[in-house]
Scaffold this motif. Structure first.
Motif, short mmCIF file in Angstrom:
data_model
loop_
_atom_site.label_atom_id
_atom_site.label_comp_id
_atom_site.label_asym_id
_atom_site.label_seq_id
_atom_site.Cartn_x
_atom_site.Cartn_y
_atom_site.Cartn_z
N LEU A 83 13.65 23.48 51.08
CA LEU A 83 13.69 23.54 52.53
C LEU A 83 15.11 23.28 53.04
N GLY A 104 17.12 26.26 52.79
CA GLY A 104 16.95 27.21 53.88
C GLY A 104 18.01 27.06 54.95
N LYS A 105 18.46 25.82 55.18
CA LYS A 105 19.51 25.56 56.16
C LYS A 105 20.90 25.89 55.60
N LYS A 131 17.04 31.52 55.16
CA LYS A 131 15.59 31.43 55.22
C LYS A 131 14.93 32.21 54.10
N SER A 132 15.46 33.39 53.80
CA SER A 132 14.89 34.22 52.73
C SER A 132 14.92 33.48 51.40
N ALA A 183 14.94 30.24 50.88
CA ALA A 183 13.98 29.13 50.89
C ALA A 183 12.55 29.62 50.70
N ILE A 184 12.16 30.68 51.42
CA ILE A 184 10.79 31.18 51.33
C ILE A 184 10.48 31.66 49.92
N SER A 220 11.99 30.93 47.13
CA SER A 220 12.06 29.84 46.16
C SER A 220 10.82 28.97 46.21
#
Length: 289
Positions: free
Chosen positions: A69, A72-73, A77-78, A80-81, A83
């Motif tokens: 998460l 993601g920052k 975002k892609s 993080a999702i 992974s």
């Protein structure tokens, strides 16, 4: 989500699946039955599993998700999702796929456990995901404390192995270090490729002949910088304009190139450096064939 799926190639998903299966196999068939450890989040999960007997799948997913998460920052975002989905699938594999125990030989378990862990993490990295969140933590921590990513990862892993040595004995810690070493080297080979490249810079008074040899005989692409040579101690004011030639070759071609250049100009100055990754250009086109 549809946008993410439309951008991903079949190759990426294949690497993701292979990575998940390799790590699942390494954990269930080799490391867990023999109480071995690794570095990173995987190592922390194995320590907690061994010490408190919590389900390894739950620990692995629970430890990784916060770091992903955070990724993601830091990364996107892609990333993080994909992974997080991959880590959850890996947890399900650990829960439901009955991988058989392969060996209880400590050396085999240590080496091949590390090999398959490294293979899995490397395949994940090639597909653009993280199956171990330790590098995301290192990126974030590095921005806060000023240490490099490799220094932070090394520090975390030293702590993991120290804890393993204290609670489970030095032998377990030593074998775990070997596991981590094999895993890290395997990751390097998977991500960077077995055919390592070397960048070579050549400064010669016979630069035209050097360029002709590289392009016409070795079929290499070259980049030419305009510079000056000379500036010797006894004749500092004397210099001449020269072409500085740069090219990229495989490590197997370095000796051939140096020998040929010294035949052209025995006083040529040659220096080289390792290249982690290449993309595009003549080199890539040849490699693709």
């Amino acid at each position: 989500m549809d946008k993410i799926l439309s951008k991903d190639s079949f190759k990426d998903y294949l690497f993701m699946l292979l990575g998940i299966l390799c790590i699942s196999f390494a954990l269930k068939s080799l490391l867990i039955p023999n109480h071995f450890f690794d570095g990173g989040v995987t190592g922390i999960a194995l320590l907690l599993y061994k010490k408190y007997h919590i389900n390894i799948a739950l620990i692995f997913v629970a430890l990784n998700i916060p770091f992903l998460l955070l990724g993601g920052k830091l990364i996107g975002k892609s990333f993080a999702i994909k992974s997080i989905i991959s880590v959850i699938v890996l947890g399900l594999c650990l829960l439901f796929i009955p991988f058989p125990e392969v060996s209880h030989d400590k050396l085999i378990v240590s080496v091949f456990g590390g090999f398959f862990i490294g293979l899995g993490v490397g395949f994940g990295m090639k597909s653009g995901i993280a199956l171990d969140g330790i590098e995301v933590l290192a990126v974030y921590t590095g921005k806060k404390v000023g240490f490099s990513m490799s220094e932070i990862i090394l520090g975390i892993n030293i702590l993991i192995f120290l804890i393993a040595g204290i609670f489970f004995g030095l032998e377990a810690a030593f074998y775990s270090m070997l596991t981590y070493f094999v895993a890290s080297k395997t990751i390097d080979y998977v991500v960077e490729g077995f055919e390592e490249f070397t960048g070579v810079t050549i400064i010669s008074s016979k630069s035209e002949e050097v360029k002709a040899f590289l392009v016409l005989q070795m079929s290499k692409g070259i980049t030419v910088y305009k510079g000056e040579r000379g500036f010797m101690k006894d004749s500092f004011e004397v210099s001449t304009e020269t072409d500085i030639v740069y090219t990229v070759v495989t490590r197997l071609e370095v000796r051939k190139l140096k020998n040929a250049i010294h035949e052209i100009d025995e006083k040529a100055f040659i220096f080289s450096s390792s290249i982690k990754e290449t993309a595009g250009g003549i080199l890539k086109k040849k490699h693709a064939h």
